[in-house]
Write a protein that holds these residues in place. Structure first.
Motif, short mmCIF file in Angstrom:
data_model
loop_
_atom_site.label_atom_id
_atom_site.label_comp_id
_atom_site.label_asym_id
_atom_site.label_seq_id
_atom_site.Cartn_x
_atom_site.Cartn_y
_atom_site.Cartn_z
N ILE A 135 2.68 -3.33 2.35
CA ILE A 135 3.95 -2.87 1.71
C ILE A 135 4.34 -1.66 2.29
CG2 ILE A 135 4.85 -2.23 -0.44
CD1 ILE A 135 3.10 -4.19 -1.85
N GLY A 136 3.37 -0.81 2.71
CA GLY A 136 3.72 0.44 2.98
C GLY A 136 4.34 0.50 4.42
N MET A 137 3.95 -0.20 5.09
CA MET A 137 4.37 -0.34 6.34
C MET A 137 5.84 -1.05 6.61
SD MET A 137 0.69 -0.89 8.65
CE MET A 137 1.58 -1.88 10.10
N VAL A 138 5.67 -2.18 5.77
CA VAL A 138 7.24 -3.00 5.92
C VAL A 138 8.26 -2.51 5.13
CG1 VAL A 138 8.13 -5.32 5.10
CG2 VAL A 138 5.81 -5.03 6.33
N LEU A 139 8.12 -2.05 3.75
CA LEU A 139 9.12 -1.25 3.05
C LEU A 139 9.89 -0.35 3.59
CD1 LEU A 139 9.71 -2.19 0.06
CD2 LEU A 139 8.57 0.13 -0.60
N PRO A 140 9.56 0.75 4.35
CA PRO A 140 10.48 1.38 5.11
C PRO A 140 11.62 0.69 5.91
CG PRO A 140 8.38 2.52 5.08
CD PRO A 140 8.37 1.09 4.66
N LYS A 154 11.35 11.18 5.17
CA LYS A 154 9.85 11.39 4.83
C LYS A 154 9.65 11.21 3.28
CE LYS A 154 9.68 16.22 5.74
NZ LYS A 154 9.03 17.23 6.43
N TYR A 155 10.39 11.83 2.67
CA TYR A 155 10.09 11.56 1.04
C TYR A 155 10.37 10.25 0.64
CZ TYR A 155 10.43 16.78 1.34
OH TYR A 155 10.07 17.97 1.72
N TYR A 156 11.13 9.65 0.95
CA TYR A 156 11.51 8.13 0.85
C TYR A 156 10.35 7.34 1.07
CZ TYR A 156 16.46 8.82 -0.68
OH TYR A 156 17.18 8.93 -1.35
N SER A 160 7.55 5.32 -1.06
CA SER A 160 7.19 3.95 -0.71
C SER A 160 5.92 3.76 -0.49
CB SER A 160 7.88 3.51 0.45
OG SER A 160 7.52 3.63 1.65
N TRP A 161 5.17 4.61 -0.14
CA TRP A 161 3.63 4.52 0.30
C TRP A 161 2.92 4.67 -1.09
CZ3 TRP A 161 0.72 2.54 3.64
CH2 TRP A 161 1.02 2.44 5.06
N ARG B 2 1.03 10.55 8.33
CA ARG B 2 -0.18 11.07 7.98
C ARG B 2 -0.67 11.09 6.34
NH1 ARG B 2 0.87 17.34 9.16
NH2 ARG B 2 0.63 16.69 10.98
N ILE B 3 0.41 10.98 5.63
CA ILE B 3 0.27 10.78 4.33
C ILE B 3 -0.59 9.41 4.25
CG2 ILE B 3 1.19 10.39 1.93
CD1 ILE B 3 3.58 12.12 3.39
N SER B 4 0.11 8.45 4.83
CA SER B 4 -0.42 6.97 4.47
C SER B 4 -1.86 6.98 4.80
CB SER B 4 0.27 6.19 5.15
OG SER B 4 0.01 6.54 6.42
#
Lengths: 384, 426, 374, 250
Positions: A135-140, A154-156, A160-161, B2-4
């Motif tokens: 999800i973290g990779m695909v969502l953005p 980056k906040y978005y 999402s992460w 980095r966060i991830s």
């Protein structure tokens, strides 16, 4: 003749497993020059994915579709191993392009970690981790362009992460509460059972052939065709091949070579996942499942010649047929009246153990005559 | 990115931490003891054998906790609590030797419970012999060994494979059929099969083929084609494959039509309840196993053993023969120490012989050759994943030197008589 | 890349040697038996690591099959020890043969009755096997990862062979040495083990100086040349195949010596020494210690193994994580290894930043190289 | 094969076929002893393949290469090098991790057997030679510096010096002035010119001014065969050459 046919059938059965396992490796090695010693562990992830899928499909809601879980797991395994592969590429392998020996060592480290990971981390958390990564990779990617270009992107992304992490943890909890087997870490091997329609055997040309083997051949065939089509027809496939041939030129032409690398490695890893599904149908699923295949895969790639799918195909079936010919001592049946000394030699190697010795030795001898494998890359750029 | 990565790392370490803490810890029982004694536990906790050997660690811990809960070891009115040090053999035979040295030389433990594979025992043996220390080894094995420094609580071939072969040839549905022997490529299958071959010959049967799969290799297709060639219309298969190779084997022989309904019956020496649940009963139903202990034994001791294990380690856990052996050896050691009145090796060794224990399998007794007399059971694997016990022998005395194996025929072992010792002619 | 020109300065070197000798002399009385034995074994592993450094660090050949030569060396001494103490067994042959019904000693065992022969065979046989294997591979200009893969495959060939040949060399079980006799003493006894410790220390230092001598002059320069630009070496008139075969065979000999020492101190040699992970670990010791530094190989071998045994005593499951992490960390962030990093300017920069040492005024790399050559 | 003492090197009907692409097509070429010869040609004319064939890196599909009356076909690169063929690569290839002096020692050392290299330090005469060579290419002061730290021009020169150190009868020099300053180019040209006579030198280059300065016979290659031979002036006026390579003067 009949015996030879029998041998060929068996050889194809053995070879197709090798082929599906070596396919991803051949692509990553051939197109990127990367030796991925963690390939076996990516296969293992695919095998575990099949196992998890199987258990999930045993849940009452999904029970009606249980017969088709293997098909679903092929796609899931592709995604799981692909995602892990992409992360690998982005974090480690990217730093090591151009130094294949270093890549080899680093990926060995990765393989150790992945092996221990499945031993010490409950599968439900593993699945949760994969889900959140996905999800973290695909969502953005789905954010509107406006957001993507804003400074606050980056906040978005962070948001999402966090969302992805939350989903991951929730799904991990959900899985472990639904299926208690997955909620506990265990180094114990687990088992995938093929649905009823895939068990038993069918008859082809007077030979009986196990259905699971046939299924693996079909999976292999589809993977090979899909890969060939992808590389030859799709825009990304053409870009991948272009980058393989001339990286700098592609950079200049505005092809994002980084993206190409990620995609190539992702596909290679994804194929390892598919191979994992195939392997899980044959044996048990454990932390070492991939490691058992990896050296065989390398042999296939070396024998076939790097960067040549046709070579990979020939090499795997060749090794498969040889394994059966030597390991089952079939030459004795084909040629019953051979001299005693020769038949003694053949008997000596006619165990599964010694057949392996013989085959590796034959490959090394073969490479004496054709150092670049069955189908070498040609042209003047090869040596430089 | 980095966060991830940080989140990822956090998640990973958190989950690892929980698993690590959950498996650590010593004996938890409280109570007042006068003193304590530390014993060594040496099994593979990592690597390929961890799967099997960790169950033994669990059992040994359970036995130790049971003993502690009932007052520990009492010597001259003084109560000792048993503490333990667990070392990891890492599925690597030389590591077993290294860790043995550590336990003996550094931790000075009076006894080590450990080992599974024959190769690991063979690697440890010289260490214990050269340091005159004491190892308790709980696995059924190929025998042909009788060390003064090892105490074997598993079955010898005449307590497992011999009755099983006889059963297969005389009383199984495939009685009178041909034999095919399959095993992993190491010493136990090879020795066991040598014995089986001699026995089948004595019985008047035929062995039509044998093959060995290299450890770690799961490609069984060549073996299957050999079986089909050698046994075209059914027969008896003796299986001594190791661990996960069994899964590949049984999945694929079923697909290839090698099933009880087609007249093929597999007798297994390495498949216990734990393995059945891993492989899946649907692949094994109708095949056979031979053990001293089976979970389905209907006796109070057996039921209590299984129930205690489930209570301690989880309701989905099962117990099997190797665990029972491991359980027995801890108790036998305790009894011997109490009889000897000391932890000293030599005194305990002498006190050990003749010790009797009401084991979950029934009564067992330590024989002068450092092996146990045991009951042999033949079971058919049923659809619930257990054994349906078909036959049960009387107590069988152990033969450290097999009487069917050409190299050891006519020899025996007796450590109570200095003139006999490790190997003497009967 | 090349750090062999850089030497630690004289006084430091002197202190290092004094400390080292003091430690070696005092070790048997300082360390408990078990730890001393471990140290002896790990030091013997340092010898195989030196070989790996010679072929990988200097010549650029990443062999994943050093376990072959290591194990061969181990089998040589184990065969001698077995024969030397088998007089009490039937037919005067080692005990295990009876298990498989073997009555006559296999022919290749016979020469190992001689101690003299064994002492040569332990390094000569591995060297020969390495030379043959190397020649076949190098002749066809198989290099880089292909070489690595082929050495790994050869390793498996040997593993399967030794593992499967029970009647010849006792298969999986391997050969044990602890309870065998040497000069009337049990090999596993404390006395003999102490002697083995000294011998190991002596041989490690000898092997170290031997390796230093090898790479010091033009021969070493050719090796570096082969690593960096093999065609250029060829066009300069040198035959790289010959040089590679020689150095590979030397590394094989070192591995054999190492295996022999390791075996007598472990008490057993088995095909387990030829598993894939063990041979890759050898490379990691060198990578972590610092490839192309020789000393790094020794330190890497000893410290990583010590760490391994300590960690596996405390947290058995975590060693795989640590080891894997170490691989990745070293390869991605410290490609020159710890010693290579110390030799480079990075620590100097670090110290400078904290004000511990003065900044160098001149162009640094120029200075360092000048020192190095003198 | 008739004996040919006048020509140091002759290529007879050499063809190299890469998968249907003829890199060299029946190439015939003779170089006299002591000659300085320049070879030019458009990209893909087969210049580098030509050198590869002589040095043994590429085996011709057909044809003969005769050097000092010995056939070079089928010989290994290092053997050919020992026979007296030296090659300088297009981009400078020196051993970057060795010092200037070590680089030169390797090229000067003789015999080139491993045992000899192990046995003793470089003999005095050869060491002298190394210093001499450093003087020639003006690197004496940098003898201890790693070759990798040299500038591009210095690397080119070091490689030429290494070439000289091998004392080859035939020097094959591939684009020696690529990336050099004008001044360095001039010095290189002078150096190469001074070598001719004693040595036989074959130069491949694109730089017409540089070739002109060499003042020697020039061979024009095109599509793997000799298009034309002659001195610089005749070449620049030859229609064929102009068409395929030089282009029309504006």
């Amino acid at each position: 003749m009949e015996l030879l046919l029998d041998s060929i059938f068996n050889g194809i059965a053995i070879g197709s497993v090798l082929l599906v396992a070596a396919l991803g490796l051949a692509i990553v090695f051939g197109l990127m020059g990367v030796i991925n010693l963690a390939h076996g562990e990516l296969m293992m992830l695919g095998a575990y994915t099949t196992y998890v899928t199987q258990l999930i499909f045993k849940l009452p809601i999904l029970k009606p579709f249980y017969n088709w879980y293997v098909i679903i797991s092929i796609f899931l395994a592709f995604i799981v191993s692909g995602v892990v592969g992409i992360i690998l590429e982005k974090t480690i392998i990217r730093k090591l392009y151009g130094s294949p020996l270093e890549t080899l060592l680093a990926t060995w480290g990765v393989s150790l970690i992945l092996q221990q990971f499945v031993r010490s981390v409950p599968l439900s958390y593993g699945s949760g981790l994969i889900i959140s990564l996905l999800i973290g990779m695909v969502l953005p990617l789905f954010f509107p362009t406006k957001i993507k270009e804003s400074i606050k992107f980056k906040y978005y992304k962070l948001a999402s992460w966090s969302f992805a992490t939350l989903i991951g943890i929730l799904s991990a909890e959900l899985i472990s509460s639904l299926i208690s087997k997955l909620g506990r870490a265990s180094s114990r091997n687990v088992d995938v059972t093929a649905p009823a329609w895939m068990r038993g055997q069918i008859e082809i040309l007077g030979n009986t052939f196990p259905k699971t083997r046939l299924m693996i051949i079909i999976i292999t065939l589809i993977s090979v065709i899909a890969i060939i089509c992808f590389l030859n027809q799709s825009a990304w496939g053409i870009r991948i091949r272009a980058v393989t041939q001339n990286r700098q030129m592609c950079d200049c032409l505005g092809i994002s070579t980084e993206k190409v690398d990620v995609i190539t490695f992702g596909i290679g890893s994804g194929l390892a996942g598919v191979a994992g599904v195939a392997v899980s149908l044959l044996g048990s699923v454990g932390p070492n499942v991939g490691g058992n295949y990896i050296v065989g895969c390398f042999m296939v790639v070396v024998l076939g010649g790097v960067g040549n799918l046709l070579g990979t195909i020939f090499a795997s079936f060749g090794i498969g047929i040889m394994t059966d010919l030597i390991g089952a001592g079939r030459l004795l049946n084909i040629w019953p009246n051979m001299p005693l000394s020769l038949s003694n030699t053949i008997n000596f190697f006619a165990t599964t153990s010694m057949a392996r010795v013989m085959i590796f030795a034959l490959i090394v001898i073969f490479l004496q005559f054709k150092p670049s494998g069955l189908f070498p890359q040609k042209g003047r750029m090869v040596e430089s | 990115m980095r966060i991830s990565r940080r989140i990822l790392a956090g998640l990973a370490t958190a989950s690892i931490a929980t698993t690590l803490t959950s498996c650590g810890g010593g004996s938890k029982t409280s109570g007042s003891f006068d003193d304590s004694v530390t014993v060594g536990i040496l099994h593979s906790l990592s690597g390929t054998m961890a799967i099997s050997e960790s169950t033994l660690v669990d059992t040994e811990i359970m036995a130790i906790e049971e003993i502690n809960a009932s007052g520990g070891i009492t010597i001259d009115g003084k109560s000792y609590k048993i503490e333990y040090i667990i070392e990891d053999g890492a599925s690597d035979w030389p590591t077993f030797a290294e860790k043995s040295k550590k336990l003996i030389d550094q931790d000075k433990v009076p006894v080590v419970f450990g080992g599974w594979t024959s190769a690991s025992r063979k690697a440890m043996l010289p260490v214990y012999e050269s340091k005159d220390a004491f190892l308790y080894y709980p696995i059924q094995y190929e025998a042909q060994e009788c060390s003064n420094n090892i105490f074997y609580t598993g079955a010898t071939p005449n307590q497992q494979s011999e009755p099983a072969t006889e059963f297969m040839y005389k009383r199984s549905p495939a009685a009178g059929g041909d034999f095919f022997l399959v095993g992993s490529d190491y010493v136990f299958p090879r020795t066991s099969n040598t014995i089986t071959k001699a026995q089948v010959k004595q019985l008047g049967g035929r062995v039509v083929g044998e093959d060995y799969l290299p450890l770690g290799n799961t490609e069984v297709a060549p073996i299957i084609s050999k079986i089909k060639k050698a046994l075209p219309s059914g027969g008896i298969i003796i299986n001594t494959l190791n661990g996960d190779q069994n899964v590949a084997f049984f999945k694929q022989i079923q697909d290839a039509g090698i099933t009880p309904s087609e007249g093929y019956y597999v007798m297994n020496y390495s498949i216990a309840e734990e393995e059945i649940s891993t492989i899946g009963p649907e692949f094994l139903e109708g095949h056979y196993g031979a053990w001293n202990y089976m979970m389905s034994i209907d006796s109070p001791a057996s039921k209590k053993f299984a129930a205690n294990f489930k209570k301690r380690w989880g309701s989905d856990r099962v117990v099997a023969d190797p665990q029972e052996s491991a359980y027995n050896m801890v108790y036998l050691w305790k009894q011997a120490v109490e009889d000897a009145g000391t932890f000293d090796d030599n005194a305990v060794r002498d006190a050990l012989i003749g010790q009797k224990f009401d084991a979950p399998q029934g009564p067992v007794e330590v024989m002068p050759n450092h092996h146990l007399s045991q009951t042999v059971r033949i079971g058919e694997i049923n659809s619930e994943g257990g054994f349906t016990i078909l036959e049960e022998t009387d107590v069988v005395l152990p033969q450290a030197w097999n009487q069917k194996h050409p190299s050891s025929k006519g020899f025996a072992c007796d450590w109570t008589d200095p003139s006999k010792g490790e190997k003497y002619r009967l | 890349m090349n750090t062999k020109n850089i030497k630690i300065n004289g006084r430091l070197k002197f202190i290092f040697w004094v400390l080292l000798i003091a430690f070696v002399v005092a070790a048997p009385s300082l360390l408990p038996v078990f730890r001393l034995n471990l140290l002896g074994r790990y030091l013997s592993l340092a010898i195989v690591a030196l070989g790996v450094d010679l072929i990988w660090g200097f010549t650029g050949l990443l062999s994943l099959g050093q376990g072959i030569f290591f194990t061969l060396g181990g089998y040589c001494v184990a065969m001698y020890l077995q024969l030397n103490s088998s007089s009490e067994f039937p037919n005067n042959i080692p005990e295990f043969f009876a298990l498989y019904g073997v009555k006559d000693l296999p022919f290749f065992w016979a020469p190992f009755k001689s101690l003299f022969f064994t002492l040569f065979a332990a390094w000569l046989i591995p060297a020969l096997v390495a030379a043959i294997l190397g020649f076949l591979v190098f002749r066809n200009r198989i290099k880089g990862v292909y070489f690595s893969i082929l050495t790994q495959a050869s390793l498996l060939v040997f593993f399967n062979f030794f593992n499967g040949q029970q009647k010849l060399i006792n298969g999986t079980n391997g050969l044990k040495t602890d309870v065998t006799q040497l000069f009337g003493q049990m090999v596993g006894s404390e006395l003999i083990q102490r002697y083995f410790f000294w011998i190991t220390v002596f041989l490690v230092i000898t092997a170290w100086f031997f390796s230093k001598w090898l790479i010091k002059g033009r021969f070493g320069n050719i090796l570096i040349g082969i690593r960096d630009d093999e065609p250029r070496v060829r066009f300069t008139g040198y035959n790289p195949v010959l040089f590679k075969t020689i150095i590979f065979s030397i590394a094989g000999a070192l591995a054999g010596i190492s295996g022999a020492l390791y075996t007598v101190q472990s008490g057993i040699v088995s095909p387990q020494f030829m598993t894939v992970p063990f041979s890759i670990e050898m490379v990691i010791w060198v990578a972590v210690g610092g490839r192309g530094t020789l000393l790094g190989a020794i330190l890497g071998a000893v410290f990583i193994n010590y760490a391994k045994s300590l960690v596996s005593e405390a947290l058995p499951a975590s060693w795989m994580f640590i080891q894997g992490g170490l691989f990745i960390l070293v390869v991605t962030t410290l490609p020159q290894g710890i010693l290579g990093w110390l030799y480079s300017e990075s620590p100097r920069n670090l110290l400078q930043r904290f004000g511990f040492i003065r900044k160098i005024k001149t162009y640094p790399s120029l200075e360092i190289n000048k020192n190095g050559e003198s | 094969m008739k004996s040919d003492t006048e020509n140091l090197l002759s290529l007879v009907d050499v063809t190299v076929n890469f998968e249907g692409f003829l890199a060299l097509n029946n190439l015939n070429l003779k170089i006299k002893r002591g000659e300085l010869r320049a070879i030019i040609g458009p990209n893909g004319a087969g210049k580098t393949t030509f050198l590869d064939v002589i040095t043994g890196k590429v085996k011709p599909t057909k044809g003969q290469v005769i050097f000092k009356e010995i056939s070079l076909i089928g010989r290994k690169e290092h053997k050919i090098a020992r026979l007296g063929v030296g090659r300088k690569f297009q981009s400078p290839r020196v051993f970057e991790n060795l010092s200037v002096q070590e680089n030169l020692e390797l090229s000067v050392s003789s015999p080139k057997s491993p045992l000899h290299l192990l046995k003793k330090n470089i003999i005095k005469d050869q060491l002298e030679e190394v210093f001499q060579l450093m003087k020639v290419v003006n690197l004496t002061k940098k003898n201890d510096i790693k070759a990798g730290a040299l500038s591009h021009g210095q690397k080119q020169w070091l490689e030429i010096a290494m070439l000289l150190g091998q004392k080859p009868d035939l020097m094959l020099v591939d684009e020696p002035v690529a990336g050099l300053t004008d001044e360095e180019t001039d010095l290189t040209a002078d150096l190469l010119k001074s070598l001719a006579g004693k040595n036989t030198v074959l130069i491949i280059d694109h730089d017409m001014d540089f070739i002109r300065r060499l003042d020697c016979k020039v061979t024009v290659l095109n599509q793997g065969a000799v298009l034309f031979e002659g001195n610089m002036d005749t070449i620049q006026n030859n229609q064929k050459v102009i068409d395929v390579y030089l282009g029309r003067p504006d």
